[in-house]
Every structure is written in C-alpha cells, then in structure tokens.
Design a protein around this motif. Sequence first.
Motif, short mmCIF file in Angstrom:
data_model
loop_
_atom_site.label_atom_id
_atom_site.label_comp_id
_atom_site.label_asym_id
_atom_site.label_seq_id
_atom_site.Cartn_x
_atom_site.Cartn_y
_atom_site.Cartn_z
N ARG A 24 0.87 -1.07 -0.03
CA ARG A 24 0.11 -0.21 0.04
C ARG A 24 0.92 1.15 0.03
N PHE A 25 2.08 1.18 0.53
CA PHE A 25 2.96 2.06 0.70
C PHE A 25 3.35 2.84 -0.97
N ASP A 26 3.10 1.97 -1.75
CA ASP A 26 3.48 2.14 -3.10
C ASP A 26 2.58 3.22 -3.77
N GLY A 27 1.41 3.26 -3.15
CA GLY A 27 0.47 4.28 -3.60
C GLY A 27 0.75 5.62 -3.19
N ASP A 28 1.53 5.85 -2.06
CA ASP A 28 1.81 7.14 -1.51
C ASP A 28 3.08 7.46 -2.43
N LEU A 29 3.89 6.74 -2.85
CA LEU A 29 4.77 7.04 -3.73
C LEU A 29 4.38 7.57 -5.03
N ILE A 117 11.52 14.65 -9.40
CA ILE A 117 10.12 14.22 -9.91
C ILE A 117 10.07 12.50 -10.32
N TYR A 118 11.06 12.03 -10.85
CA TYR A 118 11.04 10.73 -11.23
C TYR A 118 11.31 9.74 -9.95
N ASP A 119 12.06 10.26 -8.80
CA ASP A 119 12.39 9.53 -7.52
C ASP A 119 11.33 8.47 -7.06
N PRO A 120 10.02 9.20 -6.79
CA PRO A 120 9.02 8.15 -6.18
C PRO A 120 8.78 6.78 -6.99
N LEU A 121 8.61 7.05 -8.42
CA LEU A 121 8.51 5.83 -9.26
C LEU A 121 9.57 4.89 -9.31
N ILE A 122 10.67 5.27 -9.38
CA ILE A 122 12.03 4.63 -9.07
C ILE A 122 11.87 3.86 -7.72
N ARG A 123 11.52 4.39 -6.73
CA ARG A 123 11.61 4.09 -5.37
C ARG A 123 10.70 2.85 -5.22
N VAL A 124 9.43 2.68 -6.08
CA VAL A 124 8.59 1.76 -6.27
C VAL A 124 9.16 0.49 -7.04
N PRO A 160 1.62 17.54 0.31
CA PRO A 160 2.77 16.32 0.19
C PRO A 160 2.57 15.52 1.32
N ILE A 161 2.86 14.13 0.85
CA ILE A 161 2.94 13.15 1.96
C ILE A 161 4.45 12.78 2.15
N ASP A 162 4.68 12.77 3.45
CA ASP A 162 6.01 12.37 3.90
C ASP A 162 6.33 10.87 3.48
N ILE A 163 7.26 10.69 2.29
CA ILE A 163 7.77 9.29 1.76
C ILE A 163 9.17 8.98 2.41
N SER A 164 9.80 9.79 3.25
CA SER A 164 11.47 9.58 3.77
C SER A 164 11.32 8.19 4.29
N ASN A 165 10.50 7.70 4.91
CA ASN A 165 10.72 6.53 5.45
C ASN A 165 9.96 5.13 4.78
N ILE A 166 9.54 5.34 3.52
CA ILE A 166 9.21 4.28 2.49
C ILE A 166 10.25 3.86 1.75
#
Length: 166
Positions: A24-29, A117-124, A160-166
């Motif tokens: 579910r955290f991938d949705g936040d990303l 911009i790309y970082d969250p998707l790469i983190r997924v 914004p959502i804090d995604i630093s710990n995902i």
Amino acid sequence: MYIEKAMKRINDIDWNNYGKLGDRFDGDLVYEYLRKLAKFYKENPTKPLAPFYVDVVRSLGYEFDRELTDISLSEFFEERIVENLLTSRMAEYTIKGYIKLSKFIDENSDYTEYLEIYDPLIRVLERGGEFQYKERGIIVQNSGFFPLSNWCNDFRNAKPIDISNI
C-alpha cells in the motif's frame, strides 16, 4: 556523473522481485510522483503531458538527445533489466525520462532539482512494486488506482505526503 548514478541506481534494483513485493505504501509514492509532476507543470509554462510519458527535458523547452520513444534501454542496461521494463510502458518511459534528464543535467547542472520528479516511481521499482497505465489511470500493484482524467489540476495544490521512510 549524474548519468552514472542513474544507471547504477537502476542496475541495483533486484529485478527478480519486480512486481512481486508491492504494498500500500507504493500508492503513497505514486501520489507524490503525481504531486511533484503537477507542481513542475505549475511552475513551468508548458502544456502538461500525460504522467505515464514524462520528458522533463523537452517540457523545459530543450531539444536534447532523442525522443523517449527513440531511446533504446539496451544502450544502458543488461537484457534482463530491459525485458522487465518492457512489460510496462509506464515503467519503461519513466526510466528513459530519468536517464535522459540525468544525461542533460551532466551538461546543465542548474536542473538537478527535477530528478526528484522521477524518484518516487523509481523507489516503487526498488521496493519490488509495479505501476502501469491502464483504463485511463495508473494502477499500483497491491495499492490502488489513480484516475488521470483531471490529474494535473487535482494534484497541483495537493498536500505532500512524507515518503522519507518508505
């Protein structure tokens, strides 16, 4: 320098887990990706492109390298990585856009902030998750669906959502 970092980051993904470990955290990303992209379009006078085909360099008004559709991932990555990326056009274009922007920043360092911009998707992808464009939206494995009918306006002023710990 940036292109080497980008290639290492993609090469370090455990592609054996691609699409197997999403949660579910991938949705936040993905939410943060859409928010950052909408903010980019708000701050830069350019027509928003669909979020599954993002070429930040071109959107900034620069003719650099090739169109994303003309970039061959096999120029940068091993065949096993290319095979995985070709299962999702959105993942493929995300990586192509990230690589193109990284090459551009090596010559134009004023634009490093846009790598975020790309970082969250790469983190997924790094987490073993998967995202795809389907049925006028983004499907995030084990997380949900983001409709894209009015995405840019919807995310332009999103919190914004804090995604630093995902």
